[in-house]
Scaffold this motif. Structure first.
Motif, short mmCIF file in Angstrom:
data_model
loop_
_atom_site.label_atom_id
_atom_site.label_comp_id
_atom_site.label_asym_id
_atom_site.label_seq_id
_atom_site.Cartn_x
_atom_site.Cartn_y
_atom_site.Cartn_z
N GLY A 38 1.06 -1.25 -0.03
CA GLY A 38 -0.04 -0.06 0.14
C GLY A 38 0.58 1.83 0.10
O GLY A 38 2.37 1.19 -0.12
N PRO A 39 0.20 2.88 0.71
CA PRO A 39 0.80 3.89 0.31
C PRO A 39 1.92 3.88 1.51
O PRO A 39 1.42 2.96 2.51
N PRO A 40 3.23 4.24 1.37
CA PRO A 40 4.50 4.22 2.23
C PRO A 40 3.23 4.81 3.27
O PRO A 40 2.70 6.28 3.42
N ILE A 41 4.17 4.32 5.13
CA ILE A 41 3.24 4.75 6.09
C ILE A 41 4.45 6.21 6.50
O ILE A 41 5.47 5.67 6.48
N VAL A 42 3.34 7.00 6.40
CA VAL A 42 4.44 8.78 7.23
C VAL A 42 2.95 9.30 7.80
O VAL A 42 2.55 9.21 8.07
N PHE A 43 4.31 9.31 9.52
CA PHE A 43 3.64 9.49 10.30
C PHE A 43 3.39 11.12 10.55
O PHE A 43 4.17 11.66 10.11
N ASN A 44 2.37 11.89 11.18
CA ASN A 44 2.24 12.98 11.35
C ASN A 44 2.35 13.16 12.57
O ASN A 44 2.61 12.19 13.84
N ARG A 45 2.41 14.62 13.83
CA ARG A 45 2.56 14.87 14.65
C ARG A 45 1.16 14.21 15.87
O ARG A 45 1.11 14.05 17.30
N GLU A 46 -0.32 13.91 14.93
CA GLU A 46 -0.82 12.97 15.83
C GLU A 46 -1.36 11.97 16.18
O GLU A 46 -1.09 11.16 17.19
N LYS A 47 -0.18 11.28 14.56
CA LYS A 47 0.06 9.50 14.88
C LYS A 47 1.34 9.49 15.73
O LYS A 47 0.98 8.81 16.51
#
Length: 160
Positions: A38-47
């Protein structure tokens, strides 16, 4: 950690702290991109905040000592003290499993069905000097969403 061909045909591994690392590897990048489910996982601050809170809960529940956490957009570092000599893959699996549940609850499962790569580094640190070096490695990560060090709290963060 993979060996690469060096001058003279010998295989070398560039994984010694403080030394140069391998940069552009187009064939490896093509292979990795083709293996994605699937699409690469990219974290943001909420995650990052959700994962960070869950790491603390998991460590407390398992009786581990969380020493450092570094959460970047595309990877995470943990330095964890454990009692006895548990299987490092199982320790990492616990952190990933409980964090996945928390992320799934908030965001649903990603298309790939997982937030994580299959494995991760589970290197045992031989003594307190090695632990302190690992903590400094976490502290010095570039572009962190969140860096937390035991006894110091959050030492670096980026709001996104």
């Amino acid at each position: 950690v993979s060996a690469i061909d060096a001058a003279g045909g010998e295989k070398v591994v560039h994984n010694v702290f403080g030394t140069e690392y391998d940069r552009e590897m187009p064939r490896l990048q093509e292979f990795a991109a083709g293996a994605l489910k699937g699409p690469p996982i990219v974290f943001n601050r909420e995650k990052a905040d959700i994962v960070f809170a869950q790491f603390h809960e998991t460590a407390n529940f398992r009786g581990h000592e969380l020493r450092a956490v570094g959460i970047m957009a595309k990877h995470i570092h943990l330095v964890v003290g454990v009692k006895g000599d548990p299987d490092p893959d199982r320790v990492l699996g616990d952190f990933k499993s409980y964090a996945s549940r928390a992320l799934n609850k908030r965001f649903g499962k990603p298309k790939s069905e997982t937030w994580w790569t299959v494995r991760g580094s589970t290197r045992k640190l031989r003594d307190e000097a090695a632990v302190l070096a690992a903590i400094e490695y976490v502290r010095n990560q570039a572009n962190p969403l969140l860096i937390w060090i035991a006894g110091e709290g959050i030492v670096s963060e980026r709001r996104t």
